[in-house]
Design a protein around this motif. Structure first.
Motif, PDB file in Angstrom:
ATOM      1  N   ALA A 203       0.837  -1.210   0.000  1.00  0.00           N
ATOM      2  CA  ALA A 203       0.000   0.000   0.000  1.00  0.00           C
ATOM      3  C   ALA A 203       0.868   1.254   0.000  1.00  0.00           C
ATOM      4  O   ALA A 203       0.588   2.234  -0.703  1.00  0.00           O
ATOM      5  CB  ALA A 203      -0.925  -0.009   1.215  1.00  0.00           C
ATOM      6  N   ALA A 204       1.958   1.240   0.802  1.00  0.00           N
ATOM      7  CA  ALA A 204       2.874   2.376   0.847  1.00  0.00           C
ATOM      8  C   ALA A 204       3.545   2.573  -0.509  1.00  0.00           C
ATOM      9  O   ALA A 204       3.722   3.705  -0.974  1.00  0.00           O
ATOM     10  CB  ALA A 204       3.929   2.163   1.931  1.00  0.00           C
ATOM     11  N   ALA A 205       3.916   1.477  -1.159  1.00  0.00           N
ATOM     12  CA  ALA A 205       4.549   1.555  -2.482  1.00  0.00           C
ATOM     13  C   ALA A 205       3.619   2.219  -3.484  1.00  0.00           C
ATOM     14  O   ALA A 205       4.040   3.064  -4.288  1.00  0.00           O
ATOM     15  CB  ALA A 205       4.934   0.152  -2.954  1.00  0.00           C
ATOM     16  N   ALA A 206       2.335   1.865  -3.430  1.00  0.00           N
ATOM     17  CA  ALA A 206       1.356   2.466  -4.343  1.00  0.00           C
ATOM     18  C   ALA A 206       1.181   3.957  -4.051  1.00  0.00           C
ATOM     19  O   ALA A 206       1.060   4.783  -4.968  1.00  0.00           O
ATOM     20  CB  ALA A 206       0.018   1.741  -4.210  1.00  0.00           C
ATOM     21  N   ARG A 207       1.181   4.313  -2.760  1.00  0.00           N
ATOM     22  CA  ARG A 207       1.024   5.726  -2.374  1.00  0.00           C
ATOM     23  C   ARG A 207       2.195   6.563  -2.874  1.00  0.00           C
ATOM     24  O   ARG A 207       2.007   7.657  -3.428  1.00  0.00           O
ATOM     25  CB  ARG A 207       0.907   5.827  -0.849  1.00  0.00           C
TER      26      ARG A 207
END
Length: 217
Positions: A203-207
């Motif tokens: 999720a952090a990577a996508a953000r």
């Protein structure tokens, strides 16, 4: 065995031969010496990994990471301002970008060692500390997207480490939690903390990938 110990001793002697000055400012000679220290420490870490000695490898990787941090943060409180004002086409900028890339590589190596050893909390703490240390060193505005790109890649790599470790783990509860399964976790909860789950880092990577697109545009 004996060869590993001899190589390690040789690199430790090379490290000991480097005299590093203190203070908040690092001159050109200090940078050169720290570059040698990073090289010697990293090679010593590789020897340790080859000899299946993760504790020694982690020690030398941490030392190399600290030498890089000293260079990038060794200009006192003006480090972030100087990084933002670097001329993109200058030699100084190229060198700054190289140092930052080395710090990022060393960080992922240290995280990989800890995840492989099941030390998920320590690995997550390393990534979190790196983000705090380098959040003010994003570089010139027109290339700010590179900072977000690296953060996105780092979190994706970290998630992959967790998944790989979970797949090789014989503990079902660990494997489920590392992949985002199991009960809700938090203060007082059982299992693996939220920051130690692959789903958190995906999720952090996508953000951060989204922030990279915005910065690039």
């Amino acid at each position: 065995g004996r060869r590993y110990k001899a190589c390690l001793a040789r690199h430790q002697n090379a490290l000991n031969a480097q005299t590093l000055g203190g203070g908040s400012s690092i001159d050109k000679e200090g940078v050169i010496r720290r570059k040698r220290c990073v090289k010697y420490s990293y090679k010593a870490a590789l020897f340790a990994v080859a000899d299946q000695d993760p504790a020694t490898a982690g020690k030398y990787l941490a030392a190399a990471y600290e030498y890089v941090r000293e260079v990038l943060h060794g200009r006192g409180g003006g480090a972030a301002t100087e990084a933002a004002e670097l001329d993109v086409g200058s030699e100084d900028f190229g060198e700054w970008l190289e140092w930052k890339a080395v710090a990022e590589h060393l960080l992922l190596c240290m995280c990989d060692l800890r995840v492989s050893a099941g030390q998920l909390a320590d690995a997550a703490a390393l990534l979190r500390r790196h983000r705090q240390l380098y959040k003010g060193l994003m570089g010139p505005l027109q290339l700010r997207f590179l900072h977000w790109e690296w953060l996105s890649c780092a979190h994706e790599r970290f998630a992959e480490m967790l998944v790989r470790a979970a797949d090789s783990s014989s503990r079902p509860s660990y494997a489920a939690a590392a992949n985002g399964g199991g009960a809700a976790l938090g203060a007082g909860g059982a299992g693996v903390a939220w920051e130690e789950q692959a789903v958190f880092h995906y999720a952090a990577a996508a953000r951060f990938a989204s922030l990279r697109r915005e910065a690039f545009e």
